[in-house]
Each structure stands twice: as structure tokens, then as C-alpha cells.
Design a protein around this motif. Structure first.
Motif, PDB file in Angstrom:
ATOM      1  N   ARG A 147       0.803  -1.213   0.000  1.00 56.40           N
ATOM      2  CA  ARG A 147       0.000   0.000   0.000  1.00 56.40           C
ATOM      3  C   ARG A 147       0.842   1.271   0.000  1.00 56.40           C
ATOM      4  N   THR A 148       1.961   1.204  -0.719  1.00 56.26           N
ATOM      5  CA  THR A 148       2.799   2.379  -0.924  1.00 56.26           C
ATOM      6  C   THR A 148       3.424   2.264  -2.308  1.00 56.26           C
ATOM      7  N   ALA A 149       3.423   3.373  -3.046  1.00 57.71           N
ATOM      8  CA  ALA A 149       3.913   3.360  -4.424  1.00 57.71           C
ATOM      9  C   ALA A 149       5.418   3.136  -4.515  1.00 57.71           C
ATOM     10  N   CYS A 150       6.121   3.394  -3.439  1.00 55.18           N
ATOM     11  CA  CYS A 150       7.576   3.182  -3.412  1.00 55.18           C
ATOM     12  C   CYS A 150       7.921   2.247  -2.253  1.00 55.18           C
ATOM     13  N   PRO A 151       7.622   0.970  -2.405  1.00 50.85           N
ATOM     14  CA  PRO A 151       7.859   0.039  -1.297  1.00 50.85           C
ATOM     15  C   PRO A 151       9.353  -0.127  -1.022  1.00 50.85           C
ATOM     16  N   HIS A 152       9.660  -0.334   0.212  1.00 46.97           N
ATOM     17  CA  HIS A 152      11.044  -0.590   0.608  1.00 46.97           C
ATOM     18  C   HIS A 152      11.046  -1.798   1.541  1.00 46.97           C
ATOM     19  N   PRO A 153      10.940  -2.997   0.967  1.00 48.57           N
ATOM     20  CA  PRO A 153      10.883  -4.203   1.808  1.00 48.57           C
ATOM     21  C   PRO A 153      12.257  -4.546   2.371  1.00 48.57           C
ATOM     22  N   ASP A 154      12.610  -3.915   3.490  1.00 46.30           N
ATOM     23  CA  ASP A 154      13.958  -4.074   4.009  1.00 46.30           C
ATOM     24  C   ASP A 154      14.118  -5.191   5.028  1.00 46.30           C
ATOM     25  N   LYS A 155      13.030  -5.748   5.526  1.00 43.81           N
ATOM     26  CA  LYS A 155      13.134  -6.902   6.425  1.00 43.81           C
ATOM     27  C   LYS A 155      12.527  -8.093   5.708  1.00 43.81           C
ATOM     28  N   ARG A 156      13.392  -9.038   5.325  1.00 43.30           N
ATOM     29  CA  ARG A 156      12.980 -10.141   4.459  1.00 43.30           C
ATOM     30  C   ARG A 156      13.262 -11.475   5.139  1.00 43.30           C
ATOM     31  N   VAL A 157      12.411 -12.434   4.834  1.00 46.40           N
ATOM     32  CA  VAL A 157      12.640 -13.788   5.340  1.00 46.40           C
ATOM     33  C   VAL A 157      12.110 -14.794   4.323  1.00 46.40           C
ATOM     34  N   LYS A 211       4.371  -9.681  12.358  1.00 51.79           N
ATOM     35  CA  LYS A 211       4.397  -8.999  13.661  1.00 51.79           C
ATOM     36  C   LYS A 211       5.808  -8.613  14.073  1.00 51.79           C
ATOM     37  N   THR A 212       6.813  -9.334  13.585  1.00 57.46           N
ATOM     38  CA  THR A 212       8.207  -8.990  13.921  1.00 57.46           C
ATOM     39  C   THR A 212       8.773  -7.938  12.979  1.00 57.46           C
ATOM     40  N   GLY A 213       7.953  -7.466  12.036  1.00 62.81           N
ATOM     41  CA  GLY A 213       8.398  -6.416  11.135  1.00 62.81           C
ATOM     42  C   GLY A 213       8.807  -6.889   9.750  1.00 62.81           C
ATOM     43  N   VAL A 214       8.692  -8.186   9.484  1.00 59.79           N
ATOM     44  CA  VAL A 214       9.021  -8.682   8.153  1.00 59.79           C
ATOM     45  C   VAL A 214       8.025  -8.097   7.173  1.00 59.79           C
ATOM     46  N   ASN A 215       8.542  -7.511   6.076  1.00 60.52           N
ATOM     47  CA  ASN A 215       7.631  -6.929   5.101  1.00 60.52           C
ATOM     48  C   ASN A 215       7.737  -7.562   3.719  1.00 60.52           C
ATOM     49  N   ILE A 216       8.546  -8.604   3.596  1.00 59.07           N
ATOM     50  CA  ILE A 216       8.471  -9.442   2.402  1.00 59.07           C
ATOM     51  C   ILE A 216       8.867 -10.856   2.816  1.00 59.07           C
ATOM     52  N   LEU A 217       8.031 -11.794   2.444  1.00 52.61           N
ATOM     53  CA  LEU A 217       8.215 -13.177   2.854  1.00 52.61           C
ATOM     54  C   LEU A 217       8.147 -14.071   1.622  1.00 52.61           C
ATOM     55  N   ALA A 218       9.119 -14.932   1.507  1.00 59.37           N
ATOM     56  CA  ALA A 218       9.097 -15.942   0.442  1.00 59.37           C
ATOM     57  C   ALA A 218       8.900 -17.290   1.104  1.00 59.37           C
ATOM     58  N   GLY A 219       8.224 -18.151   0.418  1.00 56.82           N
ATOM     59  CA  GLY A 219       7.999 -19.494   0.935  1.00 56.82           C
ATOM     60  C   GLY A 219       8.794 -20.502   0.137  1.00 56.82           C
ATOM     61  N   GLY A 220       9.325 -21.484   0.809  1.00 57.14           N
ATOM     62  CA  GLY A 220      10.027 -22.567   0.155  1.00 57.14           C
ATOM     63  C   GLY A 220       9.671 -23.858   0.836  1.00 57.14           C
ATOM     64  N   GLU A 221      10.082 -24.965   0.220  1.00 57.53           N
ATOM     65  CA  GLU A 221       9.812 -26.258   0.827  1.00 57.53           C
ATOM     66  C   GLU A 221      10.979 -27.185   0.603  1.00 57.53           C
ATOM     67  N   ARG A 222      11.053 -28.190   1.431  1.00 60.55           N
ATOM     68  CA  ARG A 222      12.106 -29.188   1.333  1.00 60.55           C
ATOM     69  C   ARG A 222      11.554 -30.503   1.833  1.00 60.55           C
ATOM     70  N   GLY A 223      11.706 -31.537   1.038  1.00 58.51           N
ATOM     71  CA  GLY A 223      11.285 -32.859   1.465  1.00 58.51           C
ATOM     72  C   GLY A 223      11.538 -33.897   0.403  1.00 58.51           C
ATOM     73  N   ILE A 224      12.244 -34.929   0.762  1.00 60.10           N
ATOM     74  CA  ILE A 224      12.515 -35.985  -0.196  1.00 60.10           C
ATOM     75  C   ILE A 224      11.198 -36.617  -0.632  1.00 60.10           C
ATOM     76  N   GLY A 225      11.035 -36.790  -1.938  1.00 57.15           N
ATOM     77  CA  GLY A 225       9.807 -37.350  -2.500  1.00 57.15           C
ATOM     78  C   GLY A 225       8.772 -36.320  -2.868  1.00 57.15           C
ATOM     79  N   ASN A 226       9.052 -35.035  -2.655  1.00 53.49           N
ATOM     80  CA  ASN A 226       8.058 -33.989  -2.879  1.00 53.49           C
ATOM     81  C   ASN A 226       7.646 -33.851  -4.340  1.00 53.49           C
ATOM     82  N   THR A 227       8.527 -34.167  -5.281  1.00 57.05           N
ATOM     83  CA  THR A 227       8.156 -33.993  -6.681  1.00 57.05           C
ATOM     84  C   THR A 227       7.245 -35.114  -7.182  1.00 57.05           C
ATOM     85  N   THR A 228       7.174 -36.196  -6.443  1.00 58.19           N
ATOM     86  CA  THR A 228       6.283 -37.288  -6.844  1.00 58.19           C
ATOM     87  C   THR A 228       4.845 -36.874  -6.675  1.00 58.19           C
TER      88      THR A 228
END
Length: 177
Positions: free
Chosen positions: A47-57, A160-177
Motif C-alpha cells: 500500500r505504498t507506491a515506493c515500497p522498501h521491503p527491508d526486512k525479508r525472510v 508482527k516482527t516487522g518482516v515486510n516481504i516473505l518468500a515461501g520454500g519447501e524441502r522434502g525428499i519425495g516432494n516432486t512425486t
């Protein structure tokens, strides 16, 4: 249902302003392709035209897949646990890329087979691996919903901890099956 109802759409007016900002720069219009599109979408979300996502996880959700019992992978499920601990130590492949992006890596155990845990891996287990899909459902509907809600709760905790950009990933053997 409450979680879904709380999701707000992106702010289209802010996105239009972000496009105007990008289009005013000395470059071919829309010349950066998907990069510009991503930044404009982030603007609409923040909700800002010039985002500054400086806390990332990046949250890396780890779980094993029971179908590994069918011999569908080149390794066994123990590799998932090893990678989770490597993520926590900062020595897995995503870690150097995350450092360049100034992004924290947070590994999460949501169902790693027989995982005793290790320092730096967040415990949010909903099941001890999935079941073998050749024998029946991988998990119950209730467990699936609990896993999805666990991911949502983790995202809200990060916000709540201030993260303003979050990426999701996964890891698990057999996941592509």
C-alpha cells in the motif's frame, strides 16, 4: 474462513501510481518485464507506491513424503533432516543467495520423518511425514488444514516482527512425486 475473509486485495490505485513512477524513469516502458510487475504488485500489497521491503525472510517448510517407500527417489528421507540442519547453519544452497538479498532463512519442521530437531529449525510439526500415497491419502483433511493454517500463522508471526516481504520454500525428499 476467518483467515480467508481477512485477506485484503492489492491496492490498485497504489499500483497505478507505482506504474507511473516506473514509467517516468529513463528506460524503455515496461522494459524490465516481470521485475517491474513484481515491484508494482509488492507496492499494491504494501500500500505504498515506493515500497522498501527491508526486512525479508524465506520460510523453508520441511516435511517428508511417505511415497519414498516406493523407491521413487535417489536418496532416503534422512536427507530432508540433513538439509534442514544445513539451512539452520547457513550452509545450504539457498543460504548464499539469501545473504546476497539480505534475507533471513528460517527452516521449519512441519513433518520431517523421525526428526529429533536441531538448533535453528523451528518445530511446527503437524505429522511425522506424510503416508505413502500408493496406499491411501497422504494425510487427513484435518491435518492438511492444520498444515495450511500453520503456514499462515508463521506468516502472521513474521509480519508482527516487522518482516515486510516473505518468500515461501519447501524441502522434502519425495516432494516432486
Amino acid at each position: 474462513e476467518e483467515l480467508i475473509e481477512g485477506i485484503e486485495p492489492v491496492d490498485r490505485e497504489v499500483m497505478e501510481q507505482a506504474w507511473k513512477n516506473w514509467d517516468s524513469l529513463c528506460k524503455p516502458l515496461r522494459g524490465l518485464g516481470w521485475l517491474e510487475e513484481a515491484v508494482v504488485k509488492i507496492a499494491g500489497i504494501c500500500r505504498t507506491a515506493c515500497p522498501h521491503p527491508d526486512k525479508r525472510v524465506v520460510l523453508i517448510m520441511g516435511a517428508d513424503n511417505g511415497v519414498v517407500e516406493e523407491g521413487v527417489t535417489q536418496t532416503d528421507s534422512s536427507v530432508t533432516a540433513a538439509v534442514a540442519c544445513s539451512l539452520a547453519r547457513g550452509s545450504s544452497t539457498v543460504c548464499p543467495m539469501a545473504r546476497v538479498a539480505r534475507c533471513e532463512v528460517l527452516p521449519v519442521d512441519i513433518g520431517i520423518l523421525d526428526f529429533p530437531g536441531c538448533s535453528g529449525v523451528l518445530d511446527r510439526r503437524v505429522q511425522n511425514s506424510t503416508r505413502d500415497i500408493t496406499l491411501g491419502p497422504a494425510m487427513s483433511r484435518e491435518t492438511c488444514v492444520r498444515a495450511i493454517l500453520t503456514g499462515a500463522e508463521l506468516a502472521l508471526e513474521q509480519k508482527k516482527t516487522g518482516v515486510n516481504i516473505l518468500a515461501g520454500g519447501e524441502r522434502g525428499i519425495g516432494n516432486t512425486t
